[in-house]
Motif scaffolding. Structure first.
Motif, PDB file in Angstrom:
ATOM      1  N   VAL A 186       0.863  -1.185   0.000  1.00 49.61           N
ATOM      2  CA  VAL A 186       0.000   0.000   0.000  1.00 49.61           C
ATOM      3  C   VAL A 186       0.902   1.239   0.000  1.00 49.61           C
ATOM      4  CG1 VAL A 186      -1.877   1.211   1.158  1.00 49.61           C
ATOM      5  CG2 VAL A 186      -1.707  -1.280   1.341  1.00 49.61           C
ATOM      6  N   PRO A 187       0.990   1.955  -1.127  1.00 47.67           N
ATOM      7  CA  PRO A 187       1.792   3.185  -1.153  1.00 47.67           C
ATOM      8  C   PRO A 187       1.171   4.244  -0.233  1.00 47.67           C
ATOM      9  CG  PRO A 187       1.266   2.441  -3.374  1.00 47.67           C
ATOM     10  CD  PRO A 187       0.438   1.639  -2.440  1.00 47.67           C
ATOM     11  N   TYR A 188       2.003   4.936   0.525  1.00 50.15           N
ATOM     12  CA  TYR A 188       1.494   5.934   1.466  1.00 50.15           C
ATOM     13  C   TYR A 188       0.678   7.013   0.764  1.00 50.15           C
ATOM     14  CZ  TYR A 188       4.859   3.862   4.723  1.00 50.15           C
ATOM     15  OH  TYR A 188       5.557   3.008   5.515  1.00 50.15           O
ATOM     16  N   GLY A 189       1.095   7.417  -0.415  1.00 53.48           N
ATOM     17  CA  GLY A 189       0.395   8.473  -1.138  1.00 53.48           C
ATOM     18  C   GLY A 189      -0.974   8.069  -1.640  1.00 53.48           C
TER      19      GLY A 189
ATOM     20  N   MET B 199      -3.160   6.186   0.202  1.00 55.47           N
ATOM     21  CA  MET B 199      -4.080   5.971   1.322  1.00 55.47           C
ATOM     22  C   MET B 199      -5.027   7.148   1.454  1.00 55.47           C
ATOM     23  SD  MET B 199      -1.905   4.314   4.363  1.00 55.47           S
ATOM     24  CE  MET B 199      -0.279   3.787   3.935  1.00 55.47           C
ATOM     25  N   GLN B 200      -6.312   6.841   1.571  1.00 54.10           N
ATOM     26  CA  GLN B 200      -7.311   7.880   1.753  1.00 54.10           C
ATOM     27  C   GLN B 200      -7.817   7.926   3.193  1.00 54.10           C
ATOM     28  OE1 GLN B 200     -10.265   6.957  -1.225  1.00 54.10           O
ATOM     29  NE2 GLN B 200      -9.284   8.345  -2.664  1.00 54.10           N
ATOM     30  N   LEU B 201      -7.859   6.781   3.847  1.00 53.35           N
ATOM     31  CA  LEU B 201      -8.415   6.696   5.187  1.00 53.35           C
ATOM     32  C   LEU B 201      -7.717   5.578   5.943  1.00 53.35           C
ATOM     33  CD1 LEU B 201     -10.735   7.486   7.209  1.00 53.35           C
ATOM     34  CD2 LEU B 201     -12.086   5.714   6.095  1.00 53.35           C
ATOM     35  N   VAL B 202      -7.354   5.838   7.200  1.00 55.39           N
ATOM     36  CA  VAL B 202      -6.770   4.819   8.064  1.00 55.39           C
ATOM     37  C   VAL B 202      -7.638   4.755   9.319  1.00 55.39           C
ATOM     38  CG1 VAL B 202      -4.727   4.029   9.297  1.00 55.39           C
ATOM     39  CG2 VAL B 202      -4.459   5.327   7.186  1.00 55.39           C
ATOM     40  N   GLU B 203      -8.261   3.609   9.552  1.00 55.42           N
ATOM     41  CA  GLU B 203      -9.154   3.433  10.693  1.00 55.42           C
ATOM     42  C   GLU B 203      -8.556   2.475  11.701  1.00 55.42           C
ATOM     43  OE1 GLU B 203     -13.743   3.524   9.460  1.00 55.42           O
ATOM     44  OE2 GLU B 203     -12.619   1.875   8.571  1.00 55.42           O
TER      45      GLU B 203
ATOM     46  N   GLU C  15      -2.768   2.787  17.179  1.00 53.47           N
ATOM     47  CA  GLU C  15      -2.884   4.241  17.106  1.00 53.47           C
ATOM     48  C   GLU C  15      -1.599   4.874  16.581  1.00 53.47           C
ATOM     49  OE1 GLU C  15      -4.177   5.520  20.963  1.00 53.47           O
ATOM     50  OE2 GLU C  15      -6.068   4.408  20.791  1.00 53.47           O
ATOM     51  N   ARG C  16      -0.441   4.343  17.009  1.00 52.36           N
ATOM     52  CA  ARG C  16       0.840   4.852  16.508  1.00 52.36           C
ATOM     53  C   ARG C  16       0.938   4.644  15.005  1.00 52.36           C
ATOM     54  NH1 ARG C  16       5.219   3.500  14.155  1.00 52.36           N
ATOM     55  NH2 ARG C  16       4.661   1.300  14.138  1.00 52.36           N
ATOM     56  N   LEU C  17       0.555   3.443  14.557  1.00 53.66           N
ATOM     57  CA  LEU C  17       0.605   3.126  13.134  1.00 53.66           C
ATOM     58  C   LEU C  17      -0.367   4.003  12.352  1.00 53.66           C
ATOM     59  CD1 LEU C  17       2.042   1.210  11.189  1.00 53.66           C
ATOM     60  CD2 LEU C  17       0.217  -0.439  11.578  1.00 53.66           C
ATOM     61  N   ARG C  18      -1.569   4.192  12.885  1.00 55.79           N
ATOM     62  CA  ARG C  18      -2.549   5.067  12.226  1.00 55.79           C
ATOM     63  C   ARG C  18      -2.004   6.482  12.062  1.00 55.79           C
ATOM     64  NH1 ARG C  18      -6.973   6.554  16.028  1.00 55.79           N
ATOM     65  NH2 ARG C  18      -5.239   7.817  16.742  1.00 55.79           N
ATOM     66  N   ASP C  19      -1.443   7.039  13.151  1.00 53.96           N
ATOM     67  CA  ASP C  19      -0.910   8.403  13.094  1.00 53.96           C
ATOM     68  C   ASP C  19       0.254   8.504  12.114  1.00 53.96           C
ATOM     69  OD1 ASP C  19      -2.820   9.064  14.956  1.00 53.96           O
ATOM     70  OD2 ASP C  19      -1.436   9.029  16.665  1.00 53.96           O
ATOM     71  N   ARG C  20       1.146   7.516  12.136  1.00 55.05           N
ATOM     72  CA  ARG C  20       2.305   7.534  11.232  1.00 55.05           C
ATOM     73  C   ARG C  20       1.866   7.401   9.778  1.00 55.05           C
ATOM     74  NH1 ARG C  20       7.423   6.930   9.856  1.00 55.05           N
ATOM     75  NH2 ARG C  20       8.153   5.122   8.697  1.00 55.05           N
TER      76      ARG C  20
ATOM     77  N   GLY D 221       0.942   9.560   4.551  1.00 56.60           N
ATOM     78  CA  GLY D 221       0.003   9.666   3.441  1.00 56.60           C
ATOM     79  C   GLY D 221      -0.238  11.114   3.048  1.00 56.60           C
ATOM     80  N   GLU D 222      -0.377  11.991   4.021  1.00 59.08           N
ATOM     81  CA  GLU D 222      -0.567  13.419   3.724  1.00 59.08           C
ATOM     82  C   GLU D 222       0.670  14.019   3.068  1.00 59.08           C
ATOM     83  OE1 GLU D 222      -1.634  15.134   7.477  1.00 59.08           O
ATOM     84  OE2 GLU D 222      -3.679  14.341   7.391  1.00 59.08           O
ATOM     85  N   ALA D 223       1.844  13.641   3.552  1.00 58.16           N
ATOM     86  CA  ALA D 223       3.090  14.173   2.976  1.00 58.16           C
ATOM     87  C   ALA D 223       3.275  13.687   1.534  1.00 58.16           C
ATOM     88  CB  ALA D 223       4.280  13.733   3.836  1.00 58.16           C
ATOM     89  N   ARG D 224       2.975  12.400   1.273  1.00 60.56           N
ATOM     90  CA  ARG D 224       3.164  11.846  -0.068  1.00 60.56           C
ATOM     91  C   ARG D 224       2.116  12.400  -1.050  1.00 60.56           C
ATOM     92  NH1 ARG D 224       6.873  10.269   2.647  1.00 60.56           N
ATOM     93  NH2 ARG D 224       8.115   8.418   2.327  1.00 60.56           N
TER      94      ARG D 224
END
Length: 163
Positions: A100-103, A105-109, A146-151, A156-159
């Motif tokens: 899954v490329p970070y760029g 990703m639209q949503l991480v739950e 939660e750590r993984l979600r935040d990271r 994803g936002e940066a990419r």
């Protein structure tokens, strides 16, 4: 021929799932097979005679087989965070690896049902634009989820900002 570690480059650092997921799944297996064994023994004893009640013990073979299979399945789950994507690997007979490329990703739950909360577990669900590429990592400790979600969200936002 050199492998990646011999050539000086290392592969992804894989992280396995904690043991709580295996405990939960084995508990559910034991409860359901115990219930099925009791019902089978009671019905066979009533309708076929007391000697036939031993047929309920056949479910113990299913319990033993399922116990082993759950352990193998649990050991097959792992994930790795790389510079540009997240790898998720799973499967015993049919190995499946999701990238899954970070760029993308639209949503991480992070989700956790009642049994998962009782066992201190959470699931990270990744959603992308393609419906078939959704991925998940079950059985994580809530703090790790939660750590993984935040990271993943930050990456994803940066990419996606760079697109």
């Amino acid at each position: 021929m050199e492998t990646g570690t011999e050539a000086g480059t290392s592969g992804p650092e894989w992280v396995g799932l904690p043991g709580g997921l295996l405990s939960l799944r084995r508990l559910l297996l034991a409860l359901w097979t115990g219930l099925l064994a009791a019902v089978t023994a009671a019905l066979a004893g009533v309708f076929l005679g007391p000697a036939w009640a031993a047929v309920g013990g056949c479910w113990l073979l299913g319990l033993a087989w399922g116990w082993v299979l759950l352990g193998r399945n649990w050991r097959s789950w792992r994930y790795a965070e790389r510079a540009d994507d997240l790898l998720i690997s799973r499967g015993v007979l049919w190995r499946e690896q999701t990238v899954v490329p970070y760029g993308r990703m639209q949503l991480v739950e992070v989700t956790s049902g009642p049994l998962e909360r009782r066992f201190g577990l959470a699931c990270v669900q990744l959603h992308t634009a393609a419906a078939a590429s959704d991925a998940r990592i079950p059985g994580l400790a809530p703090a790790e989820a939660e750590r993984l979600r935040d990271r993943l969200t930050a990456l994803g936002e940066a990419r996606s900002a760079g697109l």
